[in-house]
Write a protein that holds these residues in place. Structure first.
Motif, PDB file in Angstrom:
ATOM      1  N   ASP A  66       0.822  -1.226   0.000  1.00  0.00           N
ATOM      2  CA  ASP A  66       0.000   0.000   0.000  1.00  0.00           C
ATOM      3  C   ASP A  66       0.852   1.271   0.000  1.00  0.00           C
ATOM      4  O   ASP A  66       0.697   2.151   0.857  1.00  0.00           O
ATOM      5  N   ARG A  67       1.782   1.371  -0.948  1.00  0.00           N
ATOM      6  CA  ARG A  67       2.627   2.572  -1.129  1.00  0.00           C
ATOM      7  C   ARG A  67       3.557   2.833   0.051  1.00  0.00           C
ATOM      8  O   ARG A  67       3.920   3.973   0.339  1.00  0.00           O
ATOM      9  N   ALA A  68       3.934   1.788   0.752  1.00  0.00           N
ATOM     10  CA  ALA A  68       4.822   1.943   1.910  1.00  0.00           C
ATOM     11  C   ALA A  68       5.956   0.921   1.844  1.00  0.00           C
ATOM     12  O   ALA A  68       5.806  -0.162   1.273  1.00  0.00           O
ATOM     13  N   LEU A  69       7.098   1.300   2.445  1.00  0.00           N
ATOM     14  CA  LEU A  69       8.247   0.409   2.572  1.00  0.00           C
ATOM     15  C   LEU A  69       8.647   0.330   4.033  1.00  0.00           C
ATOM     16  O   LEU A  69       8.612   1.347   4.741  1.00  0.00           O
ATOM     17  N   THR A 144       2.018   5.281  -6.716  1.00  0.00           N
ATOM     18  CA  THR A 144       3.356   4.797  -6.354  1.00  0.00           C
ATOM     19  C   THR A 144       3.594   3.410  -6.934  1.00  0.00           C
ATOM     20  O   THR A 144       2.728   2.536  -6.840  1.00  0.00           O
ATOM     21  N   ALA A 145       4.759   3.225  -7.525  1.00  0.00           N
ATOM     22  CA  ALA A 145       5.177   1.906  -8.003  1.00  0.00           C
ATOM     23  C   ALA A 145       6.285   1.397  -7.085  1.00  0.00           C
ATOM     24  O   ALA A 145       7.148   2.165  -6.658  1.00  0.00           O
ATOM     25  N   THR A 146       6.247   0.113  -6.775  1.00  0.00           N
ATOM     26  CA  THR A 146       7.259  -0.460  -5.886  1.00  0.00           C
ATOM     27  C   THR A 146       7.943  -1.654  -6.544  1.00  0.00           C
ATOM     28  O   THR A 146       7.404  -2.284  -7.456  1.00  0.00           O
ATOM     29  N   TYR A 147       9.142  -1.916  -6.062  1.00  0.00           N
ATOM     30  CA  TYR A 147       9.910  -3.061  -6.562  1.00  0.00           C
ATOM     31  C   TYR A 147      10.737  -3.621  -5.421  1.00  0.00           C
ATOM     32  O   TYR A 147      11.373  -2.876  -4.673  1.00  0.00           O
ATOM     33  N   VAL A 163       8.542   4.460  -5.913  1.00  0.00           N
ATOM     34  CA  VAL A 163       8.612   5.659  -6.760  1.00  0.00           C
ATOM     35  C   VAL A 163       7.227   6.287  -6.821  1.00  0.00           C
ATOM     36  O   VAL A 163       6.275   5.667  -7.310  1.00  0.00           O
ATOM     37  N   GLN A 164       7.114   7.508  -6.325  1.00  0.00           N
ATOM     38  CA  GLN A 164       5.847   8.245  -6.410  1.00  0.00           C
ATOM     39  C   GLN A 164       5.890   9.107  -7.669  1.00  0.00           C
ATOM     40  O   GLN A 164       6.863   9.823  -7.905  1.00  0.00           O
ATOM     41  N   TYR A 165       4.820   9.047  -8.468  1.00  0.00           N
ATOM     42  CA  TYR A 165       4.802   9.781  -9.735  1.00  0.00           C
ATOM     43  C   TYR A 165       3.455  10.479  -9.910  1.00  0.00           C
ATOM     44  O   TYR A 165       2.437  10.058  -9.355  1.00  0.00           O
ATOM     45  N   SER A 166       3.458  11.573 -10.674  1.00  0.00           N
ATOM     46  CA  SER A 166       2.226  12.342 -10.896  1.00  0.00           C
ATOM     47  C   SER A 166       1.771  12.318 -12.340  1.00  0.00           C
ATOM     48  O   SER A 166       0.712  12.840 -12.672  1.00  0.00           O
ATOM     49  N   ALA A 167       2.576  11.737 -13.215  1.00  0.00           N
ATOM     50  CA  ALA A 167       2.191  11.567 -14.618  1.00  0.00           C
ATOM     51  C   ALA A 167       2.935  10.360 -15.160  1.00  0.00           C
ATOM     52  O   ALA A 167       4.044  10.050 -14.736  1.00  0.00           O
ATOM     53  N   PHE A 263      11.264   9.434  -4.441  1.00  0.00           N
ATOM     54  CA  PHE A 263      11.502   7.993  -4.387  1.00  0.00           C
ATOM     55  C   PHE A 263      12.184   7.646  -3.071  1.00  0.00           C
ATOM     56  O   PHE A 263      12.730   8.512  -2.372  1.00  0.00           O
ATOM     57  N   ALA A 264      12.133   6.378  -2.720  1.00  0.00           N
ATOM     58  CA  ALA A 264      12.850   5.871  -1.547  1.00  0.00           C
ATOM     59  C   ALA A 264      13.485   4.552  -1.938  1.00  0.00           C
ATOM     60  O   ALA A 264      12.906   3.759  -2.703  1.00  0.00           O
ATOM     61  N   ARG A 265      14.693   4.330  -1.413  1.00  0.00           N
ATOM     62  CA  ARG A 265      15.393   3.065  -1.648  1.00  0.00           C
ATOM     63  C   ARG A 265      15.945   2.560  -0.333  1.00  0.00           C
ATOM     64  O   ARG A 265      16.730   3.241   0.319  1.00  0.00           O
ATOM     65  N   PHE A 266      15.496   1.367   0.090  1.00  0.00           N
ATOM     66  CA  PHE A 266      15.990   0.728   1.306  1.00  0.00           C
ATOM     67  C   PHE A 266      16.817  -0.477   0.898  1.00  0.00           C
ATOM     68  O   PHE A 266      16.406  -1.260   0.051  1.00  0.00           O
ATOM     69  N   GLU A 267      17.980  -0.631   1.537  1.00  0.00           N
ATOM     70  CA  GLU A 267      18.793  -1.832   1.338  1.00  0.00           C
ATOM     71  C   GLU A 267      19.300  -2.306   2.684  1.00  0.00           C
ATOM     72  O   GLU A 267      19.916  -1.534   3.419  1.00  0.00           O
TER      73      GLU A 267
END
Length: 271
Positions: A66-69, A144-147, A163-167, A263-267
């Protein structure tokens, strides 16, 4: 004294997530009494919490929903793939989605079932027998797209990107998320790079150029070139696209009609 078999040890280890030697010692101490062995492990886990504070947590997992990490770390890959550890991560995500904290610190301070999330994590740490750390949490508001990426097929995802996007399309945003997972950008645009970071890069580049014996009249150009290289390494829109190395990410997403807001990136194991 009752004989302790490998089957007994495995049963206790599967039930508690404790180490093999700890399970064997607990069964020996309890004279083979399974329930008493569990109690011994719980007491030992509580006593060992302080000892675990200085241990490193270089394993763990990232969950997305749901758009969360959310990133939950542990000490060993054995615990990382333990179902109880995964269940804890999912429970923490449930709490986060319900209470909507701003970040991991706010989530840890959240009250649930008469205790804070921090105490909940400490309790599971005592039970499992490893240091557990809720490292990071973030959530986005818009599309938001997640991977999620696994380092190994037998381990849970260790890298998560949102990645949050508006278009643009979700497919284009997810493709960008895959790029982010591999390319490790730190900023969306160069405007987000802190001024002190840029100044540090300039200072290091200038000193390096001088120590390399570069001509004084060339140093300014060399410094600017190295600072621009920093932007290409760590600013998402200026990175070369992994799928099309001769083009920048900005060129690729502009063609796709994708507008990225953040965007957010967790490792796991990386700050």
């Amino acid at each position: 004294m009752a004989a302790v078999t490998a089957t007994d040890v495995k049963r206790l280890r599967d039930a508690t997530g404790a180490g093999m030697m700890d399970c064997k010692k607990a069964l020996t101490e309890s004279d083979g009494d399974y329930d008493k062995a569990i109690e011994i492990l719980r007491v030992k886990g509580a006593k060992d919490v302080g000892k675990r504070l200085e241990r490193s947590t270089t394993n763990g997992l990232v969950v997305s929903r749901d758009r969360a990490l959310l990133e939950l770390d542990c000490e060993t890959d054995f615990v990382a793939k333990n179902k109880d550890f995964s269940a804890l991560a999912e429970r923490l995500m449930d709490i986060a989605l319900e209470t909507k904290p701003a970040d991991a610190a706010a989530l840890l301070a959240t009250e649930v079932d008469g205790q804070t999330v921090e105490k909940l994590v400490e309790g599971e740490s005592a039970r499992i027998g490893e240091k557990l750390v809720l490292s990071r949490f973030t959530s986005f508001d818009g599309p938001t797209a997640t991977y999620l990426h696994k380092r190994s097929t037998d381990l849970p995802p260790a890298i998560g990107v949102a990645v949050q996007y508006s278009a643009g399309s979700e497919d284009a945003a997810r493709s960008l998320a895959m790029h982010i997972a591999a390319a490790r950008p730190r900023f969306l645009t160069r405007d987000e790079v802190p001024a002190e970071t840029i100044e540090t890069e300039r200072r290091v580049a200038e000193q390096t150029a001088k120590e390399e014996g570069k001509p004084e009249q060339a140093i300014t150009k060399i410094v600017e070139g190295r600072v621009n290289s920093y932007f290409k390494d760590f600013v998402l829109l200026e990175q070369p696209s992994i799928t099309e190395p001769k083009r920048t990410v900005k060129q690729v997403i502009d063609e796709a009609g994708l507008t990225v807001d953040r965007f957010a990136r967790f490792e796991v194991g990386q700050s």
